[in-house]
Structures are given as structure tokens and as C-alpha cells.
Design a protein around this motif. Sequence first.
Motif, PDB file in Angstrom:
ATOM      1  N   ALA A 154     -58.095 124.713  -5.234  1.00 52.51           N
ATOM      2  CA  ALA A 154     -58.170 124.643  -3.772  1.00 52.51           C
ATOM      3  C   ALA A 154     -57.537 123.362  -3.240  1.00 52.51           C
ATOM      4  CB  ALA A 154     -59.630 124.747  -3.325  1.00 52.51           C
ATOM      5  N   ALA A 155     -57.731 122.251  -3.965  1.00 55.34           N
ATOM      6  CA  ALA A 155     -57.125 120.982  -3.538  1.00 55.34           C
ATOM      7  C   ALA A 155     -55.605 121.049  -3.612  1.00 55.34           C
ATOM      8  CB  ALA A 155     -57.661 119.848  -4.410  1.00 55.34           C
ATOM      9  N   LEU A 156     -55.085 121.632  -4.675  1.00 58.97           N
ATOM     10  CA  LEU A 156     -53.631 121.797  -4.786  1.00 58.97           C
ATOM     11  C   LEU A 156     -53.091 122.721  -3.698  1.00 58.97           C
ATOM     12  CD1 LEU A 156     -53.151 122.126  -8.655  1.00 58.97           C
ATOM     13  CD2 LEU A 156     -52.364 120.238  -7.209  1.00 58.97           C
ATOM     14  N   ALA A 157     -53.853 123.754  -3.379  1.00 55.80           N
ATOM     15  CA  ALA A 157     -53.405 124.712  -2.366  1.00 55.80           C
ATOM     16  C   ALA A 157     -53.290 124.073  -0.993  1.00 55.80           C
ATOM     17  CB  ALA A 157     -54.365 125.899  -2.319  1.00 55.80           C
ATOM     18  N   SER A 211     -50.354 117.986   8.999  1.00 57.19           N
ATOM     19  CA  SER A 211     -49.820 117.777   7.658  1.00 57.19           C
ATOM     20  C   SER A 211     -50.567 116.664   6.933  1.00 57.19           C
ATOM     21  CB  SER A 211     -48.328 117.434   7.737  1.00 57.19           C
ATOM     22  OG  SER A 211     -47.800 117.189   6.448  1.00 57.19           O
ATOM     23  N   GLN A 212     -50.841 115.573   7.638  1.00 58.79           N
ATOM     24  CA  GLN A 212     -51.574 114.470   7.024  1.00 58.79           C
ATOM     25  C   GLN A 212     -53.004 114.878   6.669  1.00 58.79           C
ATOM     26  OE1 GLN A 212     -51.310 111.234   9.795  1.00 58.79           O
ATOM     27  NE2 GLN A 212     -49.145 110.816   9.365  1.00 58.79           N
ATOM     28  N   SER A 213     -53.640 115.678   7.518  1.00 67.61           N
ATOM     29  CA  SER A 213     -55.017 116.112   7.250  1.00 67.61           C
ATOM     30  C   SER A 213     -55.087 116.898   5.952  1.00 67.61           C
ATOM     31  CB  SER A 213     -55.534 116.964   8.416  1.00 67.61           C
ATOM     32  OG  SER A 213     -55.547 116.235   9.622  1.00 67.61           O
ATOM     33  N   PHE A 214     -54.172 117.812   5.755  1.00 69.14           N
ATOM     34  CA  PHE A 214     -54.193 118.623   4.540  1.00 69.14           C
ATOM     35  C   PHE A 214     -53.728 117.831   3.328  1.00 69.14           C
ATOM     36  CE2 PHE A 214     -54.309 122.220   7.503  1.00 69.14           C
ATOM     37  CZ  PHE A 214     -55.222 123.035   6.868  1.00 69.14           C
ATOM     38  N   PHE A 215     -52.727 116.981   3.504  1.00 71.49           N
ATOM     39  CA  PHE A 215     -52.201 116.221   2.369  1.00 71.49           C
ATOM     40  C   PHE A 215     -53.234 115.262   1.803  1.00 71.49           C
ATOM     41  CE2 PHE A 215     -49.890 112.534   0.633  1.00 71.49           C
ATOM     42  CZ  PHE A 215     -49.189 113.169  -0.380  1.00 71.49           C
ATOM     43  N   TYR A 216     -53.882 114.493   2.670  1.00 71.32           N
ATOM     44  CA  TYR A 216     -54.857 113.517   2.195  1.00 71.32           C
ATOM     45  C   TYR A 216     -56.142 114.196   1.712  1.00 71.32           C
ATOM     46  CZ  TYR A 216     -51.842 109.931   4.169  1.00 71.32           C
ATOM     47  OH  TYR A 216     -50.760 109.108   4.435  1.00 71.32           O
ATOM     48  N   SER A 217     -56.498 115.327   2.314  1.00 72.68           N
ATOM     49  CA  SER A 217     -57.662 116.064   1.813  1.00 72.68           C
ATOM     50  C   SER A 217     -57.396 116.604   0.420  1.00 72.68           C
ATOM     51  CB  SER A 217     -58.001 117.216   2.767  1.00 72.68           C
ATOM     52  OG  SER A 217     -58.393 116.734   4.038  1.00 72.68           O
ATOM     53  N   GLY A 218     -56.167 117.066   0.170  1.00 67.57           N
ATOM     54  CA  GLY A 218     -55.816 117.532  -1.167  1.00 67.57           C
ATOM     55  C   GLY A 218     -55.873 116.420  -2.194  1.00 67.57           C
ATOM     56  N   ILE A 219     -55.366 115.230  -1.828  1.00 70.29           N
ATOM     57  CA  ILE A 219     -55.424 114.090  -2.751  1.00 70.29           C
ATOM     58  C   ILE A 219     -56.870 113.706  -3.042  1.00 70.29           C
ATOM     59  CG2 ILE A 219     -54.935 111.625  -2.962  1.00 70.29           C
ATOM     60  CD1 ILE A 219     -52.322 112.076  -1.553  1.00 70.29           C
ATOM     61  N   LEU A 220     -57.700 113.694  -1.995  1.00 67.58           N
ATOM     62  CA  LEU A 220     -59.109 113.353  -2.183  1.00 67.58           C
ATOM     63  C   LEU A 220     -59.794 114.359  -3.104  1.00 67.58           C
ATOM     64  CD1 LEU A 220     -61.629 111.695  -1.438  1.00 67.58           C
ATOM     65  CD2 LEU A 220     -61.923 113.186   0.559  1.00 67.58           C
ATOM     66  N   LEU A 223     -63.293 122.559   1.914  1.00 71.00           N
ATOM     67  CA  LEU A 223     -62.236 123.324   2.578  1.00 71.00           C
ATOM     68  C   LEU A 223     -62.205 123.074   4.079  1.00 71.00           C
ATOM     69  CD1 LEU A 223     -62.695 126.770   0.773  1.00 71.00           C
ATOM     70  CD2 LEU A 223     -61.097 124.946   0.191  1.00 71.00           C
ATOM     71  N   ALA A 224     -63.357 122.739   4.656  1.00 74.42           N
ATOM     72  CA  ALA A 224     -63.444 122.537   6.101  1.00 74.42           C
ATOM     73  C   ALA A 224     -62.979 121.153   6.539  1.00 74.42           C
ATOM     74  CB  ALA A 224     -64.884 122.761   6.569  1.00 74.42           C
ATOM     75  N   MET A 225     -62.826 120.234   5.612  1.00 77.11           N
ATOM     76  CA  MET A 225     -62.455 118.858   5.986  1.00 77.11           C
ATOM     77  C   MET A 225     -61.126 118.789   6.728  1.00 77.11           C
ATOM     78  SD  MET A 225     -63.760 116.803   2.584  1.00 77.11           S
ATOM     79  CE  MET A 225     -62.842 115.348   3.049  1.00 77.11           C
ATOM     80  N   PRO A 226     -60.039 119.374   6.211  1.00 76.53           N
ATOM     81  CA  PRO A 226     -58.778 119.294   6.966  1.00 76.53           C
ATOM     82  C   PRO A 226     -58.816 120.090   8.261  1.00 76.53           C
ATOM     83  CG  PRO A 226     -58.522 120.737   5.071  1.00 76.53           C
ATOM     84  CD  PRO A 226     -59.854 120.073   4.919  1.00 76.53           C
ATOM     85  N   VAL A 227     -59.604 121.165   8.311  1.00 75.02           N
ATOM     86  CA  VAL A 227     -59.716 121.953   9.541  1.00 75.02           C
ATOM     87  C   VAL A 227     -60.354 121.122  10.631  1.00 75.02           C
ATOM     88  CG1 VAL A 227     -60.710 124.025  10.573  1.00 75.02           C
ATOM     89  CG2 VAL A 227     -59.874 124.094   8.218  1.00 75.02           C
ATOM     90  N   TRP A 279     -57.344 134.875   1.021  1.00 76.58           N
ATOM     91  CA  TRP A 279     -56.587 135.481  -0.071  1.00 76.58           C
ATOM     92  C   TRP A 279     -57.083 134.990  -1.427  1.00 76.58           C
ATOM     93  CZ3 TRP A 279     -53.046 133.609  -3.778  1.00 76.58           C
ATOM     94  CH2 TRP A 279     -52.250 134.577  -4.378  1.00 76.58           C
ATOM     95  N   MET A 280     -57.348 133.695  -1.539  1.00 75.52           N
ATOM     96  CA  MET A 280     -57.867 133.151  -2.794  1.00 75.52           C
ATOM     97  C   MET A 280     -59.280 133.653  -3.067  1.00 75.52           C
ATOM     98  SD  MET A 280     -56.406 129.226  -2.954  1.00 75.52           S
ATOM     99  CE  MET A 280     -57.049 128.740  -1.347  1.00 75.52           C
ATOM    100  N   GLY A 281     -60.075 133.828  -2.002  1.00 77.62           N
ATOM    101  CA  GLY A 281     -61.408 134.392  -2.182  1.00 77.62           C
ATOM    102  C   GLY A 281     -61.356 135.821  -2.688  1.00 77.62           C
TER     103      GLY A 281
END
Length: 510
Positions: free
Chosen positions: A24-27, A44-53, A92-96, A143-145
Motif C-alpha cells: 500500500a505504501a508503494l502504491a 503529490s507531496q501528500s502521497f509521496f511523503y506518506s508512502g515514504i513514511l 491509507l487516509a493520511m494522504p487523503v 481495486w487492491m481490496g
Amino acid sequence: MPRKHKKKKGRAALPLFLLIWGIAALAMWVPAVHALVIDDHQTSQSFFYSGILGLMLVAVIGLSLGDKVPQYGMPGQLLSLLATFVVLPVFLAMPVSDALGNTRFLNAYFDMVSAITTTGADIYNDPMRLPPSLHLWRGMVGWMGGLLMLIAASAVLAPLSLGGFEVTARGEPGKRATIPFVEQGNARRLLGVVTKNLAPIYIGLTFVLWLLLIVVGDTSFVALVHAMSVMSTSGISAIGGLENGNSGLGGEMIIFLFMFFAVSRLTFSTDTLITGARRLDQDPEFRLGLMFILVVPLMLFLRHWLAAFEVDATSDFGQALRSLWGSLFTVLSFLSTTGFESSDWDAAQRWSGLETPGMILIGMAMVGGGVATTAGGVKLLRVYALYLNGMREMERLMHPSSVSGEARGRQRLQRNGAYVAWVFFMLFALSLAVISTTLSIFGANFEQALILSIAALSTTGPLIDLAGSAPIQLDILAAPAKMVLCVAMVLGRLETLALIALLSPNLWRS
């Protein structure tokens, strides 16, 4: 001096939940790249940094486990599924939440639970409120679910005789079933084999549907979200539904064909079949689903003349065809718990003159699709088991001394399959009563509480907008009501028997 032999260390393996978390983090970098391309740098920053975290947390937890190899077996895998639907949506809700900025975190969490359970209940009513990348993320999570449930059906639920397999497997719910495919290896190895077999099929079908929707007129972005939603039966749309797209009737026809994959597992795989025919035309689920798809629209179509005193009986041929198609598509959509509405559904309602068409959609969603598919609901195989039992009891009323023969359709059912199906149906009804009563306590009226409960338990979120006299505004519900709905969506996705099995000491001892 004798040599000291060093003990070989087993290869460290991440627990299933951490593995799903890492994926999920990679996605998250996919919507990050998409937002970067369309110059939405904040998203873009919200999703990128959430994925790194997320990757950092998975790495730290994985390192803290050291060389410990998880020995949880099937119960641990089932517990990991529960954690995926309850705990993972927090991440999953963090970047949203961060990308929107003007929403409560509870709303973002609700939206992610709705997506990953393939419910598709839209708490953000206006599609224009969300950036395109957030729509992409919602479609991806759904889709992943769906892919997760397809894999879990063979690798986790089937070995434990859960998720509909309690009707067919040679064993009781929560106990290991004697399935040759399962006996080939341990839980982790089985999970890898199933993923290797099913993931390419699921990805390939999604890709084909995406291309076909583009061909008939949808933009690539809208077509991708709709393709992921159809294959996962989440019903998530970036434009508020199929009626707002450019694919028109051609797109609906293509989607209609792909929704059949949620009616029976035999449409794409036979990995969960123990006994019985492997031909699709002999599959009881497919035949029962086909009966619903044909009979219910036909009844709505014929009601135009049966209720001629209520509606105009002199309509043109084109309107008749539109109403028939609208009924066919919408009935299959809700039977598969996808929840897409045909652009001709309004014509079907006017043609039939039915004042409460939402009750039909509720009934189809409660029946649900096939066992071991991405669809929710009670499942067609359980309904079929109850039907056979009812027919047998009627036969005994006429011929008390008769002995039942083994019909062809009974080969997939165990001897007490109807009894177990009835137990599940009672648990479903009890869950519906408890959840609807709880929602009423938190301010929902009777109609709203009933529709919300059925939509959550059957994982058919679009019922919230279509089943009642008016759409239900999820964002104005009280916070406790939203949490109750989250519990109901998880309960509907994993099913009550699975949660009861988790509480059984016998499962953990085995």
C-alpha cells in the motif's frame, strides 16, 4: 577439536499485514506521480511523503522482528485480513486528509474503509471536491481490496471453510477443509501460489476493460477508475457514475459482460472447486444468478401492461428497449454488488410505474454474487442451498417416505449445507437488526438506518444514493454513526462466521 556447526537461520519473512502495508505504501507513489504530471504539487507531496513514511515504518517493524519467522498459520492470516480492513485504513487516509485539508480525519478514514472493503460508499458527495489523483487513489484502494479478497478466498477462507465454503467444504466453519489444493503446502506457501495464479488474471482483465472503455469514448483516466471499480465491485467513480461518462451504451454493454466475473468463480478460475462440474453452464451459482438477471427485468418490463391503469401503455419501441436494458444492467450491477446505475434506469422506472424500485436493488444486493469473488452479500451458493432444502421439504410433505437422490446441482453442497447457510442468514439478519437499531440511536430514521445497514453489510455503497426516496448525506451523520458503519462494512466484507471463528479457541489450537 570438533568443529562447531552453526545453526542455519531461516530466511526472515514479513507477516502478511506488514507485507500488505508495504504494498500500500508503494502504491501511494502512483497517485503521487499522477498529481505531479497534472501540476497538483500539494497532492503529490501528500502521497509521496506518506508512502515514504509507510515504508520506513514497515522497515523498522520488520527489522525489530529480526530473524523471527511468523508461525501464525491460517488463524494469523485471518487476523491479518481483519487488521487490513480496520487498521490499515488509518494509514491509507493520511494522504487523503492532508491533500484535502478541509475534511475531518474520520471522514477520510471512513472513505478508505469503504474503498478497501469494496463498499464504495461516497462520503464526499460532490466529485468536483476531490482532485483527480484522490479519485485515482480511491479506485486503486478498492481495486487492491478486491484482489486481496480474491486471493484470501483460496488461501485463507477456503482452508478454514469460511466465506461461503462452509456450504461446500468437507468440514465445519473454522476447521480445516480437506482440499487437495490446500494440502500442497503451508499457509505462506499457499498464499504465494494463489497470488501467482490469480493476480495476472485480475490485472489482465482490468487492463482489457480499461482499453475497451477507452475505445468506446471514455477518457483514459475515467476508464481506468471505472475498470478498477468493476473488477473489484466497488462502484467507485471519478465523475459520479456511468451516466456522466462519454462511453454511453457501448460502455455499459462492455461493463455488463465484465460484471459476470462477480457472479461465479468459475468464470475465471477453478482453484476453489472441490467437487462438482467445472462447466460454467452446470454451475448452480451462475445459473441462479442468470435467472435473477433475466426474470427480474422481465417482470419489470411486463408490469407496464399489467399496471396499465397506472402508466401510459402506448409507448414506442425504442423506449421499451431502453427500459429493458436499463433493468438488465442495473439488476446485474447490484446483484454483483458493484452498484453502477444504467443511464436508462430512469426509463425503466417510468416504464414499469413502480413506486419503490429501490426495494428491488436492495434485494439484489442482499443476495449478492458468487462465493470467492469480489462481490458481497449473502452469496448465491447459500441462496441455492436454501432453495434446494426448501424443495426437499416440499417433496417430503407430499411423499413423507421418499428418499432424496443426489441431483447434479447438489454435488457442490455438503450434507448439512442448507443448515449452515441458514445459520449464516440468521447471523446476517441479526447483524442487520443490531446495526440498524444502533444507527437509529445515533439519529438516523428507520428508512435511513435500514438502507445504511444493508449497504454496509452487502458492501454495496451506491444503495445509499439510489435505494431511498432521497440520497442519504453521509457527511452529516454523527461521528458514532460513521464508526458503526465502518464496523458494518468490515463485518460485511469478512462475514460474521469469520469473526466468530477468530474467537474460537479450537481454531488457534489447530
